[in-house]
Design a protein around this motif. Structure first.
Motif, mmCIF file in Angstrom:
data_model
loop_
_atom_site.group_PDB
_atom_site.id
_atom_site.type_symbol
_atom_site.label_atom_id
_atom_site.label_comp_id
_atom_site.label_asym_id
_atom_site.label_seq_id
_atom_site.Cartn_x
_atom_site.Cartn_y
_atom_site.Cartn_z
ATOM 1 N N ASP A 30 140.603 95.744 97.125
ATOM 2 C CA ASP A 30 139.756 96.076 95.974
ATOM 3 C C ASP A 30 138.492 95.227 95.991
ATOM 4 N N ALA A 61 135.683 96.188 94.070
ATOM 5 C CA ALA A 61 134.847 96.655 92.963
ATOM 6 C C ALA A 61 134.195 95.478 92.255
ATOM 7 N N ASP A 70 138.448 88.660 94.042
ATOM 8 C CA ASP A 70 138.255 88.315 92.631
ATOM 9 C C ASP A 70 137.281 89.267 91.954
ATOM 10 N N ASN A 71 137.001 90.401 92.630
ATOM 11 C CA ASN A 71 136.076 91.403 92.081
ATOM 12 C C ASN A 71 134.709 90.824 91.756
ATOM 13 N N TRP A 72 134.264 89.917 92.628
ATOM 14 C CA TRP A 72 132.888 89.413 92.600
ATOM 15 C C TRP A 72 132.539 88.650 91.323
ATOM 16 N N LEU A 73 133.493 87.956 90.755
ATOM 17 C CA LEU A 73 133.190 87.199 89.536
ATOM 18 C C LEU A 73 132.539 85.866 89.893
ATOM 19 N N THR A 105 142.430 85.194 86.806
ATOM 20 C CA THR A 105 141.942 85.674 88.101
ATOM 21 C C THR A 105 141.851 84.540 89.099
ATOM 22 N N GLU A 124 131.543 83.604 84.861
ATOM 23 C CA GLU A 124 132.323 84.731 84.340
ATOM 24 C C GLU A 124 133.784 84.680 84.780
ATOM 25 N N ASN A 154 133.146 93.511 89.131
ATOM 26 C CA ASN A 154 133.426 93.346 87.710
ATOM 27 C C ASN A 154 132.341 92.528 87.023
ATOM 28 N N SER A 155 131.247 92.300 87.740
ATOM 29 C CA SER A 155 130.131 91.527 87.198
ATOM 30 C C SER A 155 128.829 92.228 87.528
ATOM 31 N N SER A 156 128.088 92.586 86.485
ATOM 32 C CA SER A 156 126.790 93.226 86.711
ATOM 33 C C SER A 156 125.802 92.238 87.333
#
Length: 251
Positions: A193, A195, A94-97, A106, A101, A197-199
């Protein structure tokens, strides 16, 4: 004393999802080397074609399609015929959400691929396994199924839920001769993947990842555990979530 595993799966048909890359590819190649007929499924036609070319055997049948579509599940099961086992490997992140967020698309996609697709494939093969009185189901879970610090809210939740599903199948159908277990890898060198997507997630977990307690491994290392769970050597293993993490869960 060494043991010859070269014919461990001779005469058996195993379905492998996510067969085109990473753990799925490694599992497929190892099963073929040990005598199995494999129905390998992958969403990518290109990866699947490369796998089939590299394998170079008519004991590999490829099915390209989206596992979240029932038609793909039906095609896989039809291609396999008699199914002795499943290696359910396909999964997405989930691209680290984190929860605040997370978007609905997703969340739903992660659960569709990581949980609903394995359920549907399992549901499709269980009747024949129950009638025959034998079958081995092996799933790829994750360290995220034990903790919440190495992924986002959706991926973590889906892997916790997958663990519960595996144990439910084991409980209900163990007496019918069907075993269900999962491997929970730590870090693995694959093309999934990851990456951020959350700072905020990067800020919260980045330093933890920098000090990851065990190194990442090649996909073939995890494939060995999957094959063991699929084999008759694991005949008394049912409902287990097996860490393959170099001891991460001990820390």
């Amino acid at each position: 004393m060494s043991t010859d595993f070269s014919a461990r799966f001779t005469g058996k048909t195993i379905i492998v999802t996510g067969a085109g890359s990473g753990i799925g590819r490694a599992t497929t190649m190892r099963l073929l080397a040990e005598g199995a007929t494999v129905v390998g499924a992958d969403v990518s036609e290109t990866r699947l074609a490369e796998l089939m070319a590299d394998a170079g055997t008519d004991r590999l049948v490829g099915v390209a399609g989206d596992l979240t579509e029932q038609a793909t599940i039906d095609e896989i099961v039809s291609a396999a015929g008699t199914v002795d086992g499943i290696a359910s490997v396909a999964g997405i992140t989930d691209n680290w959400l984190p929860a605040a967020e997370m978007d609905d698309v997703t969340w739903q996609r992660v659960f569709d691929v990581n949980l609903t697709a394995p359920m549907r494939l399992t549901r499709a093969v269980l009747p024949q396994m129950i009638e025959r009185g034998s079958g081995a189901l092996a799933y790829v879970s994750s360290e995220a199924g034990f903790r919440s610090s190495i992924s986002g809210a959706g991926y973590t939740s889906s892997k916790h839920a997958l663990n519960g599903f595996v144990k439910s199948v084991a409980f209900y159908y163990g007496p019918k001769g069907v075993r269900a277990n999962a491997v929970a890898p730590g870090g693995v060198n694959t093309n999934i993947d990851v990456a951020f997507n959350s700072s905020y997630a990067l800020e919260r977990t980045g330093k933890l990842l920098e000090t990851m307690p065990t190194p990442s491994v090649e996909p073939g290392v995890v494939a060995k555990s999957l094959l063991w769970l699929l084999s008759d050597e694991a005949e008394n293993i049912n409902g287990v979530i097996l860490p393959s993490d170099g001891g991460w869960t001990t820390i």
